[in-house]
Design a protein around this motif. Structure first.
Motif, PDB file in Angstrom:
ATOM      1  N   LEU A 195       0.764  -1.280  -0.097  1.00 15.26           N
ATOM      2  CA  LEU A 195      -0.037  -0.101   0.111  1.00 15.26           C
ATOM      3  C   LEU A 195       0.888   1.492   0.000  1.00 15.26           C
ATOM      4  CD1 LEU A 195      -2.760  -1.140   2.353  1.00 15.26           C
ATOM      5  CD2 LEU A 195      -2.886  -1.046  -0.008  1.00 15.26           C
ATOM      6  N   LEU A 255      -6.762  -8.885   4.651  1.00 17.71           N
ATOM      7  CA  LEU A 255      -7.664  -7.996   4.792  1.00 17.71           C
ATOM      8  C   LEU A 255      -8.658  -7.633   3.667  1.00 17.71           C
ATOM      9  CD1 LEU A 255      -5.768  -5.417   7.285  1.00 17.71           C
ATOM     10  CD2 LEU A 255      -7.569  -7.294   7.934  1.00 17.71           C
ATOM     11  N   VAL A 275     -10.339   0.766  -6.292  1.00 19.76           N
ATOM     12  CA  VAL A 275     -10.737   2.006  -5.247  1.00 19.76           C
ATOM     13  C   VAL A 275     -10.729   1.498  -3.998  1.00 19.76           C
ATOM     14  CG1 VAL A 275     -12.663   3.530  -4.759  1.00 19.76           C
ATOM     15  CG2 VAL A 275     -12.077   3.008  -7.138  1.00 19.76           C
ATOM     16  N   THR A 276     -11.051   0.131  -3.754  1.00 16.85           N
ATOM     17  CA  THR A 276     -10.818  -0.245  -2.278  1.00 16.85           C
ATOM     18  C   THR A 276      -9.595  -0.285  -1.775  1.00 16.85           C
ATOM     19  OG1 THR A 276     -12.703  -1.618  -2.844  1.00 16.85           O
ATOM     20  CG2 THR A 276     -11.514  -1.842  -0.881  1.00 16.85           C
ATOM     21  N   ALA A 277      -8.596  -0.736  -2.876  1.00 16.22           N
ATOM     22  CA  ALA A 277      -7.309  -0.752  -2.400  1.00 16.22           C
ATOM     23  C   ALA A 277      -6.668   0.699  -2.264  1.00 16.22           C
ATOM     24  CB  ALA A 277      -6.323  -1.460  -3.575  1.00 16.22           C
ATOM     25  N   GLY A 278      -7.157   1.784  -2.879  1.00 13.92           N
ATOM     26  CA  GLY A 278      -6.879   3.043  -2.836  1.00 13.92           C
ATOM     27  C   GLY A 278      -7.321   3.584  -1.273  1.00 13.92           C
ATOM     28  N   LEU A 279      -8.459   3.239  -0.907  1.00 13.70           N
ATOM     29  CA  LEU A 279      -8.934   3.446   0.446  1.00 13.70           C
ATOM     30  C   LEU A 279      -8.164   2.910   1.440  1.00 13.70           C
ATOM     31  CD1 LEU A 279     -12.944   3.864  -0.131  1.00 13.70           C
ATOM     32  CD2 LEU A 279     -11.186   5.599  -0.457  1.00 13.70           C
ATOM     33  N   MET A 280      -7.889   1.660   1.260  1.00  8.52           N
ATOM     34  CA  MET A 280      -6.908   0.932   2.283  1.00  8.52           C
ATOM     35  C   MET A 280      -5.734   1.540   2.237  1.00  8.52           C
ATOM     36  SD  MET A 280      -7.266  -2.888   1.536  1.00  8.52           S
ATOM     37  CE  MET A 280      -6.045  -3.547   2.850  1.00  8.52           C
ATOM     38  N   SER A 281      -5.141   2.154   1.165  1.00  8.28           N
ATOM     39  CA  SER A 281      -3.597   2.874   1.047  1.00  8.28           C
ATOM     40  C   SER A 281      -3.888   4.104   2.075  1.00  8.28           C
ATOM     41  CB  SER A 281      -3.196   3.156  -0.223  1.00  8.28           C
ATOM     42  OG  SER A 281      -2.452   3.903  -0.442  1.00  8.28           O
ATOM     43  N   LEU A 282      -5.004   4.840   1.715  1.00  8.15           N
ATOM     44  CA  LEU A 282      -5.411   6.105   2.531  1.00  8.15           C
ATOM     45  C   LEU A 282      -5.362   5.835   4.100  1.00  8.15           C
ATOM     46  CD1 LEU A 282      -6.164   8.862   2.251  1.00  8.15           C
ATOM     47  CD2 LEU A 282      -8.455   8.434   2.150  1.00  8.15           C
ATOM     48  N   ALA A 283      -5.981   4.820   4.423  1.00  6.63           N
ATOM     49  CA  ALA A 283      -6.090   4.239   5.827  1.00  6.63           C
ATOM     50  C   ALA A 283      -4.748   3.856   6.338  1.00  6.63           C
ATOM     51  CB  ALA A 283      -7.222   2.927   5.911  1.00  6.63           C
ATOM     52  N   MET A 299      -2.087   5.258   5.288  1.00  2.86           N
ATOM     53  CA  MET A 299      -1.335   6.576   5.668  1.00  2.86           C
ATOM     54  C   MET A 299      -1.496   6.897   7.037  1.00  2.86           C
ATOM     55  SD  MET A 299      -1.716   8.597   2.117  1.00  2.86           S
ATOM     56  CE  MET A 299      -0.202   9.369   2.383  1.00  2.86           C
ATOM     57  N   GLY A 300      -2.195   6.462   7.831  1.00  2.00           N
ATOM     58  CA  GLY A 300      -2.459   6.858   9.290  1.00  2.00           C
ATOM     59  C   GLY A 300      -1.427   6.430  10.290  1.00  2.00           C
ATOM     60  N   PHE A 301      -0.658   5.377   9.650  1.00  4.04           N
ATOM     61  CA  PHE A 301       0.480   4.837  10.266  1.00  4.04           C
ATOM     62  C   PHE A 301       1.707   5.574  10.307  1.00  4.04           C
ATOM     63  CE2 PHE A 301      -1.945   0.803   9.646  1.00  4.04           C
ATOM     64  CZ  PHE A 301      -2.113   0.513  10.884  1.00  4.04           C
ATOM     65  N   ALA A 302       1.627   6.633   9.244  1.00  2.00           N
ATOM     66  CA  ALA A 302       2.744   7.450   9.009  1.00  2.00           C
ATOM     67  C   ALA A 302       3.421   8.108  10.594  1.00  2.00           C
ATOM     68  CB  ALA A 302       2.644   8.635   8.202  1.00  2.00           C
TER      69      ALA A 302
END
Ligand SMILES: Cc1cc2nc3c(=O)[nH]c(=O)nc-3n(C[C@H](O)[C@H](O)[C@H](O)COP(=O)(O)O)c2cc1C
Ligand SMILES: Cc1cc2nc3c(=O)[nH]c(=O)nc-3n(C[C@H](O)[C@H](O)[C@H](O)COP(=O)(O)O)c2cc1C
Ligand SMILES: Cc1cc2nc3c(=O)[nH]c(=O)nc-3n(C[C@H](O)[C@H](O)[C@H](O)COP(=O)(O)O)c2cc1C
Ligand SMILES: Cc1cc2nc3c(=O)[nH]c(=O)nc-3n(C[C@H](O)[C@H](O)[C@H](O)CO)c2cc1C
Ligand code: SF4
Ligand code: SF4
Ligand code: SF4
Ligand code: SF4
Ligand code: FES
Lengths: 238, 193, 340, 190, 220, 572
Positions: free
Chosen positions: B19, B150, B175-183, B185-188
């Motif tokens: 991701l 997941l 699109v789902t993978a994109g939103l997963m990737s967005l989520a 980013m929270g680990f940054a």
């Protein structure tokens, strides 16, 4: 030699029907990682085209010499050697790009399209066909990647062709949107890549579905041109 | 110790191969339609990727660098990986038909998973030592398996949704993978201290 | 023949009513918040609601679905309100609108609309915008700033320049950056002594806003719109991990109460993590979901790169929800271990 | 010199790996393919040959070998294609038009008065659903007939008809709930 | 492979090994050839890359020695934020010390290290600062890169050029928000604080150690 | 005696609407002008008609004999003439017709000879058969043949017998009234069941909103001196579901995959006990039942109705209001709208509710599920209806089964509480039917495959046999030739008979074998050689030539390759 028909079918396959990025969903990593702007996208696809064409020629001409059991390692060997050559070439003459494209040049090796085409096409077809297949598959990748790159760049920063000076010294990027466009940064980040590629795939599906619907409608009633079915395809609820 | 822990967290979550680093997408998209296959692919990739990082470290440090042959990295790594994959496949096929049933069709796909080549190359560019390389390899593999599973879970559910026709299938998965990737980013920043 | 099937009687309930109760429960929070911030908040609510309804209607039409029943269900409104409440109240209008569009179009309608989205639309919008516009999304009206409605209007619609004096980081963010720049401020206690920024138990003024959300949340619990699992687990997750850090080093980590009443914690616990569509549905699953979201929210807001962690924590738990539910399937009647 | 070292190093690797691979390819050889069975289990066993193969099993084999698409079996219908796609991890495709359409289930019925008892249909029926002896009237055992239509052609007097299976309380099914909000219905048809 | 010959395992091993060997030799040869052919060009590119940054922080005409040859290896230097050895390039004009080009790291950027190169004359004038590598938030903290700065005429990073260390007092090496002299872009003060701090320390280091730095015997 | 009650999860409390029909006692419905008696009225095999059109029948006469063990007999409800046997519409949600016996009553109500049975003197097996022949089936709704349920499990001792007087559905009061008025007979019937099953305890569960019925039953039990426990259970739909009532009374939970006897429990409806007792004590088979007529009606009441009475002749008794637009058979939670007004009353008909838009407002449009979980909280089977719905809607039947679709008892609680107004039960029924259909198809496919494979095997064998025969014939001929040759040779050289000459015999045998082999080859000549193109023929010839060179075939009687084989091929 190659017939017109065969040529058309290879070209159609590569450019649209079996488009690697939109249909086969292969070679996605470079497609998504490198398409942050158009220049990177185009340059990487050019490198990929080169590798694919060469690999397909090599495999197609050597295919009779390669024992079946170790064909995969040998194919990979061939591809890897070619990729490294391209890597060296980029390093020597497009050094800045080489730095940006980073590990994605060596990764053309594992780029599934190359191997998939080698295995699926070149291993069974003569050299000329295979070369063409490689080239058209590559061009299919090129336009997808370029389009994706352009979209991401445009939405993300409002420009096009940023970084062109690395390829054509003296040229410069085009500011398409107004300079105070805030830039929807998400488009340049990985989530944007995924989402925009999703939209591109949907766009292709939509075109195909509309074409198919037209095709179906034509013999029955040729007088239904303004048919709304395509644009708002309802979900198959029923 | 903390260093290793953060390296691992970084590899699994913060710099997730799929991701964030965008590697290994083809199997990520290809074998995530069902949970069972995702488990299988995850297990197989974890095994091969960990092995591959170890093997490439050894090759790099004991064969290529001493002779100044760094330009042969790609070639030697990938051939080794291909061989490892093929050997694993054959051994599994013979020794454990059960495992073969589960992993069978995914094993060959691993060779063309760019994460398997990409992770060793990243290791080298970060000049990780042996333990670090191994840990980073394992972490990346776990990260790969994690998001694969997941993703498969979500895809199974989205499969039943009334997704607009053009988006059905691969498009909505993207699109789902994109939103997963967005989520993700929270680990940054969570790999720093 | 159309089959009219059993049961022939239905309980008088509807989705519209459920969503209406959620909106109702948000009102105390909105009241206190707009009293604190000014009428700009109401403006944002208006912008968000209009955009949401328009986007929903357009998409439904494009998808060939009936528009009015779905507009009436009120879910778009809930999404819009939550976006308006989590975005900085002086965001330019287009930022709010972009967020709402992203939520409604990509996070919701592409998945088939109401009830089918795997991710929380409002939080997708928040995450997308904070990643895309970090500067705008981390600026909040400076403490003690009082602007007239006209001035606020001008700021939101970009007619007045966005001067620096207007905005500041939120208490949460301020604390984090202050601690990051080692040496300037020694400890949390020292920071908390700053009376203009921090109040009795959390950010000055914010503490009352979050308390109002808590009130609304209790209303939802009482009306049985939500169950206790998620909020309780969320609070527990946040308390436990913040308490742990706090007890390890009270100079570096603020106390649990501060975290509980700062930022979006209460909103998250009662209104966001409880979104039934994208969350877990099994009782045990809800507990895990809530706990995970609470704990992650703390980790992200304290150690991560973002001012608050609710959005990302909820999205990450959304990701895990299908699997959590899968492993938390309750036993079916008759399939439990043993009858007494 | 460098070139030679490079070749030598790689050659060493090649020999080691090649030997290992070659050795393993013999030592760890396995036979058989359980996937064909799984594919065959999905096919409807109508044995009609519409897929272009002389029966379901050959088609299953062809699918596994990659010689046939998964959308060639009309009796299996859309759902069959989906199941195959699922099993083989391929993308779903709609039924291929050239192989025919999915039809409602029907059974063959022999018009008794016309039948001359030539036994040709008995020979044609792949699943032994027709009984009767030479020169006697034949009958189709309804519960055994798969509706493959293979008996229609051979009959010299064309006395076999395909009759849709009527619905009984045993075969009656609850319908998919009517979605009641449906201004979209008109469009759906388009 | 029409007739299926049956091999024993060792025979098969030999056969595969040999085939693979042939291919490997063939392609390694090809590759090695390509390597030899491209090597000069690659080395030239690498050199050019290095020179590009150096030229940006130190005007090309301000020295006359072979800069890349007159280097000094520094051990890990905490004053420069460096945990690894680094290289200092020494510019001389007519044999006299003219300027130093050194690397520094700002460890407290918003998302990790910010790597810098600085040019500092023997008198403590800063000739230029450039960011070599950073991970700051695109669109927010990345204005420290001149290419990403919206202000193209006067990029943020250019405000260091021309400053002289002892003349600009220690207290002024701060962003304006902290009552210093340096600009910052609103909403992102962490990054400029980090850069200013790192440049401050690096200049101080260069000025206090300039004697040794020029004098030390370097490895060419 | 105090008995601890247990709870089941879920359940709902719809408005009872029972008071309307309990005010007046049960009355007997007048004889209709025509009786339509479906042959298939209970679970299991369809009874075979034992009467013919034109036959005169007596009241209680057998008209359909049970078909197999899980099946129950059907009887004439009154005396009269059989006017037709054929398909008629029946009260079934499908709206399909099934075979019915139509009787025109003669108005005389002449009974068959009725004899009380001393069941205590009989073997239990015989009593069960008797009940089957009397047509005793469960009147609680499932109409499962009772004699089958009265068979205790072989290895689990029977612990509890549960008698279901809960009657949890709104509107219905037939069980309430029968308990109030005929408690003594019910208790005797329960005694009969007890004797057949030999349980340790008998528990009678009645919802606590029917205090009169509880009192009546308690009194009857006391009078009979039986140790039965009459228990008032909390009013909560579906407390009357067998699984739920068993759970409430005994704490046992019966999984879908098991029968209740496997856990030592069995459950019967009170009306079932009453009909069983009528059959045993009075020799009356099941020809009538109590039906509640209620709903949008002026005179709601319970009636004793003959099985087969057309509903349009029955309903006027309740004086339905003019805006009545349909009739629900069963309760509002599980019942269905009858497909036509004139369908007959059957054994499963416990209640007819006159339907009107004011009493039963049209359902609001179905919205998508928001996964609120209300349905899961209401489900007495502790299922997750929204998951079942999700996968049913997507037609992913495998998943529905993973979520225990078949544990659903179709009680309707989930649909009742759903804020999205989703007809959940309908989705589940749809999925269940599809799964059953698929299973049937699968069985069919397996059978077809077996038969196909057998046919192939048989054809192989027949081919081989034919070849064998051919070969034998050829061999015989060859042998004859050889013998002739030998004879000729012998006559030239030595007159010894060929049999004595081992050499010659051997040669003949070899020749015969070779001929056989050749014939076999010819027989199995592939079919596709019968229409060969010239160059293919050439190729075949070339191959044959090579074969000859290799010495694989004696060159002597070189067969014409293709053409000669062709007729063979066709015949084979
Ligand atoms: C009532 C309210 C008070 C807030 N107070 C703060 C605050 O004190 N500090 C802060 O960093 N953010 C504050 N925010 C913004 C939140 O921290 C956060 O950015 C927003 O609620 C969305 O967070 P989430 O999406 O992570 O849940 C506040 C938001 C609301 C609605
Ligand atoms: C996602 C995100 C990324 C950020 N990135 C940076 C950054 O790269 N550099 C920076 O200085 N501040 C960054 N910030 C802003 C800081 O959080 C903080 O608000 C700010 O530096 C405080 O500055 P102020 O004193 O101007 O309010 C970022 C904020 C967010 C939410
Ligand atoms: C949801 C539901 C509710 C039921 N309610 C009753 C009821 O109230 N009374 C009753 O006797 N049977 C009821 N039944 C039927 C019982 O489950 C069970 O079939 C019956 O008690 C068995 O007795 P029988 O064989 O004598 O009919 C109900 C079934 C279901 C599924
Ligand atoms: C208790 C409750 C909480 C909700 N929370 C959210 C939320 O956090 N974000 C959101 O977009 N919608 C929320 N909704 C509205 C609705 O469920 C949501 O838009 C759906 O995800 C749309 O499919 C909520 C609804 C309810 C009943
Ligand atoms: S079309 Fe289908 S049913 Fe017919 S033979 Fe082929 S696989 Fe079997
Ligand atoms: S009877 Fe005819 S249609 Fe039926 S299975 Fe046999 S051949 Fe096919
Ligand atoms: S009650 Fe209705 S809306 Fe709620 S979860 Fe169940 S099915 Fe979905
Ligand atoms: S109908 Fe089935 S799923 Fe619904 S509540 Fe009843 S048992 Fe549960
Ligand atoms: S291109 Fe990366 S896995 Fe295919």
């Amino acid at each position: 030699m190659i017939s017109r028909e065969e040529f058309r079918s290879i070209a159609h396959n590569g450019l649209w029907k079996q488009n690697t990025g939109l249909v086969q969903l292969l070679g996605l990593c470079p497609l998504l990682a490198i398409s942050t702007n158009m220049v990177n996208a185009v340059m990487l696809s050019l490198a990929t085209i080169l590798v694919m064409a060469l690999a397909n020629v090599a495999v197609a001409s050597l295919r009779n010499l390669i024992p079946h059991e170790i064909r995969i390692p040998v194919f990979i060997l061939i591809v890897a050697a070619l990729v490294t050559v391209v890597d060296l070439l980029f390093n020597a003459w497009f050094h800045q790009l080489y730095v940006i494209l980073g590990i994605f040049i060596p990764l053309i090796v594992t780029n599934c399209i190359v191997l998939a085409r080698v295995e699926a096409f070149a291993a069974k077809n003569p050299a000329l066909h295979s070369t063409l297949d490689g080239i058209f598959m590559g061009i299919g990748l090129l336009w997808t990647l370029a389009l994706l790159g352009a979209l991401r760049e445009l939405i993300g920063s409002g420009t096009l062709l940023a970084g062109i000076e690395m390829v054509i010294p003296g040229a410069s990027a085009i500011q398409v949107l107004p300079a105070d466009y805030p830039g929807f940064l998400l488009a340049i980040l990985p989530p944007g890549a995924f989402i925009l590629l999703g939209c591109l795939i949907a766009w292709k599906n939509w075109l195909d579905q509309r074409a198919a619907a037209r095709e179906r409608a034509r013999p029955a009633s040729p007088a239904t041109p303004a048919e709304p079915a395509g644009e708002a395809s309802p979900a198959p609820a029923g | 110790m903390a260093h290793y822990l953060f390296l691992l967290i970084g590899a699994v979550l913060v710099n997730n191969v799929v991701l964030v680093k965008i590697l290994g997408l083809c199997p990520f998209m290809g074998v995530s339609k069902k949970l069972e296959t995702a488990y299988g692919m995850g297990a197989a990739t974890t095994f091969v990727l960990t092995l591959a990082t170890g093997a490439s470290f050894i090759i790099d440090h004991y064969l290529l660098i001493p002779f100044g042959l760094e330009y042969l990295r790609t070639l030697s790594f990938i051939v080794t990986i291909a061989a490892i994959v093929q050997l694993t496949e054959m051994v599994i096929a013979k020794t454990s038909p059960m495992l073969q049933q589960v992993l069978g069709i995914y094993l060959p796909l691993i060779t063309t998973n760019c994460a398997v080549l990409g992770v060793p190359l990243i290791n080298i560019s970060h000049s990780y030592g042996f333990m670090e390389s191994l840990l980073f390899g394992a972490g990346s593999a776990i990260g790969f398996s994690l998001v694969l599973v997941l993703f498969a879970g979500i895809r199974e559910r989205v499969d039943g949704a009334e997704v607009p026709l053009p988006f059905k299938g691969a498009a909505i998965a993207m699109v789902t993978a994109g939103l997963m990737s967005l989520a993700f980013m929270g680990f940054a920043g969570l790999d720093r201290y | 023949m159309e089959i009219v099937t059993s049961p022939h009687v239905l309980k008088p309930v509807s989705i519209t009513r459920v969503m209406g109760q959620v909106c109702l429960a948000l009102l105390p929070g909105i009241a206190v918040y707009s009293w604190l911030i000014g009428p700009a908040l109401l403006l944002q609510l208006g912008i968000a609601s209009l955009t949401a309804l328009a986007a929903e209607a357009l998409l439904l039409k494009l998808r060939g679905k009936p528009v009015s029943p779905f507009l009436m269900d009120g879910s778009a409104l809930v999404t819009a309100w939550l976006i308006a409440l989590t975005f900085p109240p002086l965001s330019p209008w287009w930022l709010t609108a972009t967020g709402v569009l992203f939520a409604i179009v990509i996070a919701k309608q592409l998945y088939g609309g109401l009830g089918q989205n795997p991710f929380n639309p409002a939080m997708v919008a928040f995450a997308a915008c904070i990643v895309a516009f970090p500067a705008l999304m981390s600026q909040w009206p400076a403490q003690g700033l009082s602007l007239s409605f006209g001035q606020q209007l001008e700021v939101v619609f970009g007619l007045a320049p966005r001067i620096d004096a207007l905005t500041a980081a939120t208490p949460l963010d301020a604390m984090k950056t202050a601690l990051k720049m080692d040496g300037v401020h020694a400890s949390v206690q020292e920071l908390l002594a700053n009376q203009t920024l921090y109040g009795t138990f959390a950010g000055r003024g914010w503490e009352w806003v979050t308390s109002a959300y808590l009130l609304g949340g209790l209303f939802l619990l009482w009306r049985r719109v939500i169950t206790w699992h998620v909020p309780v687990a969320f609070v527990l997750g946040l308390l436990l991990i913040s308490g742990l850090c706090w007890s390890l080093d009270p100079a570096r980590y603020a106390d649990p109460l501060f975290h509980l009443f700062s930022g979006g914690a209460m909103l998250g616990a009662f209104f966001i993590a409880t979104d039934p569509v994208s969350g877990c549905t099994t009782p045990r699953g809800k507990l895990i979901f809530g706990f995970g979201a609470g704990a992650l929210a703390y980790l992200i807001r304290v150690f991560g790169a973002f001012p608050d962690g609710i959005a990302f924590a909820v999205l990450i738990m959304n990701l895990c929800a299908p699997l959590i539910d899968l492993f938390c399937q309750p036993a079916v009647f008759g399939k439990k271990k043993e009858a007494p | 010199m460098e070139l030679l070292i490079a070749i030598a190093v790689m050659a060493l690797g090649a020999v080691v790996l090649g030997a290992a691979l070659g050795y393993a390819s013999i030592k760890f050889k396995v036979e058989g393919d359980p996937i064909v069975e799984k594919v065959d289990a999905i096919l409807p066993q109508t044995q009609c040959g519409q897929c272009g193969f002389p029966g379901c099993k050959p088609y299953a084999e062809a699918i596994v070998k990659g010689e046939a698409e998964i959308n060639q079996c009309p009796p299996g219908g859309d759902e069959g294609v989906r199941k195959l796609a699922d099993l083989l991890g391929k993308e779903y495709k709609p039924l291929s038009a050239e192989h025919g359409e999915e039809k409602p289930k029907a059974v063959a019925v022999i018009r008794e008065e016309t039948c001359i008892g030539c036994t040709l249909c008995i020979q044609a029926c792949p699943v032994d659903a027709i009984v009767g002896a030479a020169k006697q009237m034949h009958t189709v055992v309804e519960s055994l007939c798969t509706g493959c239509e293979l008996c229609l052609k051979p009959c010299p007097v064309e006395c076999i008809d395909m009759v849709p299976v009527p619905e009984t309380l045993d075969t009656w099914k609850w319908k998919y709930p009517v979605i009641e909000i449906k201004p979209a219905e008109g469009r759906k048809a388009a | 492979m029409s007739e299926a010959k049956v091999y024993t395992a060792p025979a098969m091993a030999l056969r595969t090994a040999l085939t693979l060997l042939i291919f490997v030799v063939l392609f390694t040869g090809l590759l090695a050839g390509a390597y030899q052919w491209t090597r000069p060009a690659i080395e030239a590119s690498l050199l050019a890359e290095k020179m590009k940054f150096i030229n940006e922080v130190l005007p090309a005409g301000s020295y006359d020695n072979e800069l890349l040859a007159d280097t000094l290896s520094l051990p890990p230097t905490p004053e420069l934020g460096l945990k690894q050895p680094s290289t200092v390039y020494r510019a001389r004009r007519g044999g006299e010390p003219a300027a130093l080009v050194l690397e520094a790291v700002a460890p407290d950027g918003y998302s990790g290290d910010i790597r810098l190169v600085l040019g500092i004359t023997a008198d403590g004038d800063i000739t230029g600062v450039r960011v070599v590598q950073h991970k700051e938030t695109p669109g927010l903290g990345d204005y420290i890169e001149p290419g990403k700065d919206k202000n193209k005429e006067q990029p943020w990073i250019s405000q260091f050029a021309g400053l002289n260390y002892p003349q600009v007092a220690d207290a002024e090496w701060k962003v304006k928000k902290d009552k210093g002299r340096f600009d910052y872009r609103s909403g992102a003060t962490v990054t400029p604080r980090a850069v200013v701090g790192a440049v401050h320390k690096a200049v101080r280091f260069a000025v206090t150690h300039r004697q040794e730095l020029f004098a030390q015997e370097g490895k060419p | 005696m105090l008995q601890k009650l247990f709870k089941f999860k879920g359940g709902v409390k719809p408005a009872y609407n029972k008071h309307q029909s309990v005010g007046t006692p049960i009355a007997t419905a007048p004889l209709p002008s025509r009786l339509v008696i479906p042959l298939h009225q209970s679970i299991g095999g369809t009874p075979q008609p034992v009467v013919a059109v034109g036959d005169k029948v007596l009241k209680g006469q057998l008209i359909g004999a049970a078909d197999g063990w899980i099946s129950a007999a059907v009887h004439a409800s009154t005396s009269g003439t059989v006017t037709d046997i054929g398909p008629y519409l029946v009260p079934h949600p499908s709206g399909l017709s099934i075979d019915c016996v139509v009787i025109e009553p003669d108005g005389e109500e002449r009974w068959i000879e009725r004899q009380p049975l001393d069941y205590r003197a009989m073997a239990p097996e015989a009593v069960r058969t008797y009940l089957q022949q009397s047509g005793v089936v469960g009147l609680g709704g499932a109409v499962f043949p009772s004699h089958a349920k009265l068979t205790p499990s072989r290895d689990v001792p029977m612990e509890e017998l549960v008698i279901n007087g809960a009657e949890c559905e709104p509107w219905i009061t037939c069980d309430d009234l029968i308990m109030r008025e005929r408690a003594a007979e019910i208790v005797s019937g329960i005694g009969l069941f007890r004797d057949l099953l030999q349980p340790k305890r008998v528990l009678i569960g009645i919802e606590d909103n029917k205090p009169e019925a509880v009192a009546a039953m308690k009194a009857a039990v006391q009078t009979a001196g039986e140790p039965f426990e009459v228990l008032a259970v909390p009013t909560l739909y579906p407390a009357g579901g067998a699984k739920q009532l068993i759970r409430v009374l005994t704490g046992k939970e019966i999984p879908a995959a098991k029968r209740s006897t496997d856990l030592g429990v069995q459950c019967f409806n009170v009306a079932t006990a009453w009909t069983a007792w009528r059959a045993v004590a009075h020799g009356e088979p099941v020809i009538n039942r109590i039906v509640t007529l209620t709903g949008n009606a002026g005179k709601p009441r319970n009636w004793e109705v003959l099985i087969g009475t057309p509903m349009d002749q029955l309903l006027p008794l309740a004086e339905p209001a003019p805006d009545t637009d349909g009739v629900i058979m069963g309760g509002p939670m599980m019942g269905f709208l009858i497909p036509a007004p004139d369908v007959p009353v059957i054994k499963a008909t416990n209640c007819l509710i006159a339907h009107s838009p004011t009493l039963f407002p049209p359902k609001p449009p179905e919205m998508p599920c928001i996964r609120c979980g209300e349905c899961a909280r209401a489900c007495p089977q502790e299922l997750q209806p929204f998951e079942l719905y999700w996968w049913s809607r997507a037609r992913n039947f495998g998943k529905t089964q993973e979520y225990s679709l078949f544990d659903c008892i179709e009680c309707g609680c989930c649909s009742y509480v759903c804020p999205a107004h989703i007809p959940l039960v309908q989705y589940f029924r749809f999925s269940k039917s599809e799964i059953w259909a698929r299973e049937k198809d699968k069985k069919m496919a397996e059978g077809a495959k077996d038969r196909f494979e057998f046919k192939q095997y048989r054809e192989e064998r027949e081919k081989a046999e034919k070849a064998e025969k051919l070969a034998k014939a050829a061999a015989a001929q060859a042998a004859k030739k050889a013998a002739e040759a030998a004879a000729a040779a012998g006559s030239e050289a030595s007159p010894a008979p060929p049999a004595d000459d081992p050499e010659a015999a051997k040669k003949a045998a070899i020749a015969a074998a070779m001929a056989r082999a050749k014939a076999q080859r010819a027989a199995v000549q592939p079919r596709n050689t019968d229409s060969v193109s010239p160059d293919q023929a050439e190729e075949i010839a070339a191959i044959d030539a090579r074969r000859q060179q290799a010495g694989l075939e004696p060159p002597a009687p070189s067969p014409e390759p293709a053409p000669a084989a062709a007729p063979d091929g066709k015949e084979a």
